[in-house]
Design a protein around this motif. Structure first.
Motif, PDB file in Angstrom:
ATOM      1  N   LEU A   5       0.816  -1.211   0.000  1.00  0.00           N
ATOM      2  CA  LEU A   5       0.000   0.000   0.000  1.00  0.00           C
ATOM      3  C   LEU A   5       0.851   1.262   0.000  1.00  0.00           C
ATOM      4  CD1 LEU A   5      -2.842  -1.076   2.477  1.00  0.00           C
ATOM      5  CD2 LEU A   5      -2.998  -0.821  -0.004  1.00  0.00           C
ATOM      6  N   THR A   6       1.920   1.284   0.772  1.00  0.00           N
ATOM      7  CA  THR A   6       2.779   2.476   0.774  1.00  0.00           C
ATOM      8  C   THR A   6       3.464   2.640  -0.580  1.00  0.00           C
ATOM      9  OG1 THR A   6       4.543   1.171   1.822  1.00  0.00           O
ATOM     10  CG2 THR A   6       3.138   2.494   3.273  1.00  0.00           C
ATOM     11  N   HIS A   7       3.816   1.521  -1.212  1.00  0.00           N
ATOM     12  CA  HIS A   7       4.391   1.597  -2.557  1.00  0.00           C
ATOM     13  C   HIS A   7       3.401   2.190  -3.554  1.00  0.00           C
ATOM     14  CE1 HIS A   7       6.895   0.523  -5.991  1.00  0.00           C
ATOM     15  NE2 HIS A   7       5.847  -0.053  -6.549  1.00  0.00           N
ATOM     16  N   LYS A   8       2.090   1.955  -3.302  1.00  0.00           N
ATOM     17  CA  LYS A   8       1.046   2.494  -4.176  1.00  0.00           C
ATOM     18  C   LYS A   8       0.711   3.947  -3.849  1.00  0.00           C
ATOM     19  CE  LYS A   8       0.116  -1.154  -6.709  1.00  0.00           C
ATOM     20  NZ  LYS A   8       0.299  -1.153  -8.180  1.00  0.00           N
ATOM     21  N   GLY A   9       1.376   4.515  -2.843  1.00  0.00           N
ATOM     22  CA  GLY A   9       1.189   5.928  -2.554  1.00  0.00           C
ATOM     23  C   GLY A   9       0.344   6.254  -1.336  1.00  0.00           C
ATOM     24  N   PHE A  10      -0.094   5.234  -0.590  1.00  0.00           N
ATOM     25  CA  PHE A  10      -0.884   5.498   0.614  1.00  0.00           C
ATOM     26  C   PHE A  10       0.048   5.741   1.798  1.00  0.00           C
ATOM     27  CE2 PHE A  10      -3.583   3.017  -2.182  1.00  0.00           C
ATOM     28  CZ  PHE A  10      -4.750   3.766  -2.180  1.00  0.00           C
ATOM     29  N   SER A  11      -0.423   6.518   2.757  1.00  0.00           N
ATOM     30  CA  SER A  11       0.390   6.833   3.918  1.00  0.00           C
ATOM     31  C   SER A  11       0.557   5.600   4.800  1.00  0.00           C
ATOM     32  CB  SER A  11      -0.239   7.974   4.727  1.00  0.00           C
ATOM     33  OG  SER A  11      -1.465   7.550   5.300  1.00  0.00           O
ATOM     34  N   ALA A  12       1.638   5.566   5.548  1.00  0.00           N
ATOM     35  CA  ALA A  12       1.888   4.435   6.442  1.00  0.00           C
ATOM     36  C   ALA A  12       0.797   4.279   7.504  1.00  0.00           C
ATOM     37  CB  ALA A  12       3.263   4.578   7.089  1.00  0.00           C
ATOM     38  N   PRO A  13       0.299   5.384   8.120  1.00  0.00           N
ATOM     39  CA  PRO A  13      -0.777   5.197   9.105  1.00  0.00           C
ATOM     40  C   PRO A  13      -2.030   4.548   8.512  1.00  0.00           C
ATOM     41  CG  PRO A  13       0.207   7.354   9.379  1.00  0.00           C
ATOM     42  CD  PRO A  13       0.779   6.787   8.113  1.00  0.00           C
ATOM     43  N   VAL A  14      -2.424   4.947   7.304  1.00  0.00           N
ATOM     44  CA  VAL A  14      -3.596   4.344   6.677  1.00  0.00           C
ATOM     45  C   VAL A  14      -3.316   2.886   6.330  1.00  0.00           C
ATOM     46  CG1 VAL A  14      -4.978   4.342   4.558  1.00  0.00           C
ATOM     47  CG2 VAL A  14      -4.652   6.448   5.838  1.00  0.00           C
ATOM     48  N   ALA A  15      -2.120   2.602   5.833  1.00  0.00           N
ATOM     49  CA  ALA A  15      -1.763   1.217   5.501  1.00  0.00           C
ATOM     50  C   ALA A  15      -1.797   0.333   6.743  1.00  0.00           C
ATOM     51  CB  ALA A  15      -0.380   1.178   4.852  1.00  0.00           C
ATOM     52  N   ARG A  16      -1.271   0.851   7.852  1.00  0.00           N
ATOM     53  CA  ARG A  16      -1.300   0.065   9.095  1.00  0.00           C
ATOM     54  C   ARG A  16      -2.730  -0.110   9.593  1.00  0.00           C
ATOM     55  NH1 ARG A  16       3.498   3.074  10.187  1.00  0.00           N
ATOM     56  NH2 ARG A  16       2.287   4.635  11.353  1.00  0.00           N
ATOM     57  N   TRP A  17      -3.525   0.964   9.491  1.00  0.00           N
ATOM     58  CA  TRP A  17      -4.906   0.893   9.977  1.00  0.00           C
ATOM     59  C   TRP A  17      -5.708  -0.155   9.221  1.00  0.00           C
ATOM     60  CZ3 TRP A  17      -9.239   2.559   6.987  1.00  0.00           C
ATOM     61  CH2 TRP A  17     -10.459   2.431   7.650  1.00  0.00           C
ATOM     62  N   VAL A  18      -5.570  -0.177   7.902  1.00  0.00           N
ATOM     63  CA  VAL A  18      -6.399  -1.086   7.124  1.00  0.00           C
ATOM     64  C   VAL A  18      -6.036  -2.542   7.407  1.00  0.00           C
ATOM     65  CG1 VAL A  18      -5.050  -1.311   4.982  1.00  0.00           C
ATOM     66  CG2 VAL A  18      -7.539  -1.282   4.881  1.00  0.00           C
ATOM     67  N   THR A  19      -4.790  -2.819   7.795  1.00  0.00           N
ATOM     68  CA  THR A  19      -4.410  -4.204   8.089  1.00  0.00           C
ATOM     69  C   THR A  19      -4.966  -4.700   9.420  1.00  0.00           C
ATOM     70  OG1 THR A  19      -2.292  -3.535   9.071  1.00  0.00           O
ATOM     71  CG2 THR A  19      -2.299  -4.081   6.721  1.00  0.00           C
ATOM     72  N   THR A  20      -5.534  -3.794  10.227  1.00  0.00           N
ATOM     73  CA  THR A  20      -6.224  -4.264  11.434  1.00  0.00           C
ATOM     74  C   THR A  20      -7.490  -5.030  11.073  1.00  0.00           C
ATOM     75  OG1 THR A  20      -7.509  -2.215  11.712  1.00  0.00           O
ATOM     76  CG2 THR A  20      -5.343  -2.317  12.771  1.00  0.00           C
ATOM     77  N   ASN A  21      -7.890  -4.976   9.801  1.00  0.00           N
ATOM     78  CA  ASN A  21      -9.053  -5.718   9.330  1.00  0.00           C
ATOM     79  C   ASN A  21      -8.681  -7.080   8.749  1.00  0.00           C
ATOM     80  OD1 ASN A  21     -11.427  -3.760   9.594  1.00  0.00           O
ATOM     81  ND2 ASN A  21      -9.930  -2.499   8.514  1.00  0.00           N
ATOM     82  N   LEU A  22      -7.477  -7.547   9.006  1.00  0.00           N
ATOM     83  CA  LEU A  22      -7.045  -8.873   8.578  1.00  0.00           C
ATOM     84  C   LEU A  22      -7.142  -9.850   9.745  1.00  0.00           C
ATOM     85  CD1 LEU A  22      -3.899  -8.007   6.427  1.00  0.00           C
ATOM     86  CD2 LEU A  22      -6.001  -9.094   5.587  1.00  0.00           C
TER      87      LEU A  22
END
Length: 366
Positions: free
Chosen positions: A235-252
């Motif tokens: 996700l960060t490689h695709k341009g999303f911020s690290a906080p958003v990338a970390r947040w969305v993985t809480t749904n795994l």
């Protein structure tokens, strides 16, 4: 005295009698004292008569929802049964009821006679088919999500005193109020947290952490998923911020019997829901609200949405209130929960006073 946040009683989550809902009840102690998407394109509005209108199709069958009740520690002493003062908190897109749990605790710590209902909307959390919920019947729209919550409230025999919705959830609660009818049996306060009543579509190059982009990227994510950190890197490689990338993985969550991970939401349904959110207009509710409904908007000081162009003034012209929450971005309930609570607290007190007056009047009539 119990300390802040001390859990006095927690029942385990278990199926309700009809096995359609997971129900949790949490009782909390009382204390003595009380990503950002880019700006959307919105019409320039000089007067309420210029507000946009949109016709939407009727929602299909309601979807059973997972939910939780967070109760103040004085609720157990109430004599009003299902008439306990209740606030319904509704999360945003790609979220779940867990996102609002801390703020729900803050509410019942400040107002221990209240309870808060937290729900997982269709395609989200424990309501998602991918997470063991009942598959929701499309189309997946703001109106359908609102109908789901209303169906849950009817089944639980709860008529809420307050509706609180963040972002996508803000439009859900407005649609709930619109579906109530023309008159409410008692006053209801709605709090719409950092969203607009009309078109919230964002556009233009260079936008970062936009939900529509995130949803589409997640749908293209190679499966199976075996490593959360690999998802964050993707996700960060695709341009999303690290906080958003970390947040969305809480749904795994782990997939039983395998070494892979699965999402706790249904991405195809969520994509439909977000499209509906972008284009749905709830200006009609603000123009002709049900009798007994009060609507307050909270605009984050660092809001991602463009409130200029007459939006806030048009809301005020229609008799509603727009508050500005200082020191907060879009995530108002986590950026400045104390300030948000202070904005909302007077309405809780007003509803409590009215609730007590009606209860006392009922006792005198007996």
């Amino acid at each position: 005295m119990a300390t802040l946040g001390q859990r006095l009683q927690v029942s385990g989550c278990s199926p309700s009698a009809n096995h359609r809902h997971r129900r949790c009840v949490t009782v909390w102690s009382t204390v003595a004292a009380p990503v950002r998407p880019s700006a959307p394109n919105v019409p320039h509005i000089h007067h309420a008569s210029q507000l946009p209108r949109k016709t939407v199709s009727a929602p299909g069958p309601a979807c059973p929802l997972a939910f939780e009740l967070v109760q103040g520690n004085l609720v157990r002493f109430t004599t009003h049964g299902n008439n306990v003062p209740t606030a319904v908190l509704v999360h945003g897109i790609l979220g779940s009821r867990r996102n609002l749990h801390s703020f729900a605790k803050k509410i019942v710590e400040g107002f221990p006679t209240w309870q808060v209902m937290l729900v997982d909307l269709r395609c989200h959390g424990e309501s998602a088919a991918s997470n063991g919920g009942t598959p929701a019947v499309g189309p997946h729209t703001v109106q359908a999500a609102a109908k789901d919550v209303l169906s849950l409230l009817r089944e639980q025999k709860i008529f809420p005193h307050m509706l609180v919705g963040h972002s996508f959830g803000g439009k859900v609660i407005m649609s709930m109020a619109q579906q109530f009818g023309t008159q409410l049996p008692r006053p209801v306060q709605a709090w719409v947290l950092d969203t607009l009543p009309g078109d919230v579509r964002a556009g233009g190059p260079g936008r970062m952490d936009h939900p529509a982009d995130l949803i589409e990227t997640l749908r293209r994510l190679p499966l199976p998923i075996t490593d959360r950190h690999a998802v964050i890197d993707f996700l960060t490689h695709k341009g999303f911020s690290a906080p958003v990338a970390r947040w969305v993985t809480t749904n795994l969550r782990p997939t039983p019997g395998t070494h892979s991970l699965r999402w706790t939401f249904d991405l195809d349904g969520i994509a439909e829901l977000y499209n509906s959110y972008e284009s749905s207009s709830l200006w009609g509710l603000l123009e002709t609200p049900p009798q007994g409904l009060a609507v307050d908007f909270v605009r984050a000081e660092r809001s991602s949405f463009r409130w200029e162009g007459g939006i806030a003034e048009s809301i005020r012209q229609l008799g509603h209130t727009v508050h500005i929450l200082k020191d907060a971005g879009h995530w108002v309930h986590t950026d400045n929960p104390g300030g948000l609570f202070d904005l909302m607290a007077p309405t809780f007190k007003q509803l409590v006073d009215l609730h007590q007056q009606r209860a006392q009047a009922g006792v005198r009539r007996r």
